[in-house]
Scaffold this motif. Structure first.
Motif, PDB file in Angstrom:
ATOM      1  N   SER A 211       0.738  -1.288  -0.107  1.00  0.00           N
ATOM      2  CA  SER A 211       0.023  -0.085  -0.013  1.00  0.00           C
ATOM      3  C   SER A 211       0.750   1.360  -0.071  1.00  0.00           C
ATOM      4  CB  SER A 211      -0.790   0.000   1.121  1.00  0.00           C
ATOM      5  OG  SER A 211      -0.219   0.118   2.472  1.00  0.00           O
TER       6      SER A 211
ATOM      7  N   GLU B 132      -6.181   7.320   3.440  1.00  0.00           N
ATOM      8  CA  GLU B 132      -6.090   6.147   3.911  1.00  0.00           C
ATOM      9  C   GLU B 132      -4.910   6.040   4.731  1.00  0.00           C
ATOM     10  OE1 GLU B 132      -6.921   6.753   1.044  1.00  0.00           O
ATOM     11  OE2 GLU B 132      -6.183   5.022  -0.723  1.00  0.00           O
ATOM     12  N   ASP B 133      -3.986   6.791   4.662  1.00  0.00           N
ATOM     13  CA  ASP B 133      -2.769   6.770   5.365  1.00  0.00           C
ATOM     14  C   ASP B 133      -3.042   7.156   6.856  1.00  0.00           C
ATOM     15  OD1 ASP B 133      -0.780   7.638   2.345  1.00  0.00           O
ATOM     16  OD2 ASP B 133      -1.003   5.680   3.181  1.00  0.00           O
TER      17      ASP B 133
END
Length: 123
Positions: free
Chosen positions: A62, A88-89
């Protein structure tokens, strides 16, 4: 035996960059693999990247191509450069350091976790 001091978290917009640092200290024989993990709300802690004592990195799929892990062995510090960041981090990022130390004439393998630093990616 080992103390870790993390720094560099904060708020960044999508597409932006942050750099995390983790400085290790303690009376040990040597530091081995060093790495970064993260834990988002409601999710399990996952590995982000790690690096061997010789400087060989590994990355979670990812973050490949966006994050770069490095280390300064002279100062026992590991870094995580995060670029092209995504929402999403967002997570709490933890440093993990594996090390060996002598205990009663035996070499013991242990690890230590940092206190965690919040990284938030949001517009």
């Amino acid at each position: 035996q080992v103390q870790l001091v993390e720094s560099g978290g904060g708020l960044v917009q999508p597409g932006g960059s942050l750099r995390l640092s983790c400085a290790a200290s303690g009376s040990i024989d040597r530091f081995n693999d060093m790495g970064w993990y993260r834990q988002a709300p409601g999710k399990q802690r996952e590995v982000v990247a790690d690096i061997t004592s010789r400087g060989s990195p590994n990355y979670a799929d990812s973050v490949k191509g966006r994050f770069t892990i490095s280390r300064d062995n002279a100062n026992n510090t590991v870094y995580l450069q995060m670029d092209s960041m995504k929402t999403e981090d967002t997570a709490v990022y933890y440093c993990n350091v594996k090390y060996t130390r002598w205990a009663q004439m035996r070499l013991v393998f242990e690890d230590c976790w940092g206190q965690g630093t919040q990284v938030t990616v949001s517009s």
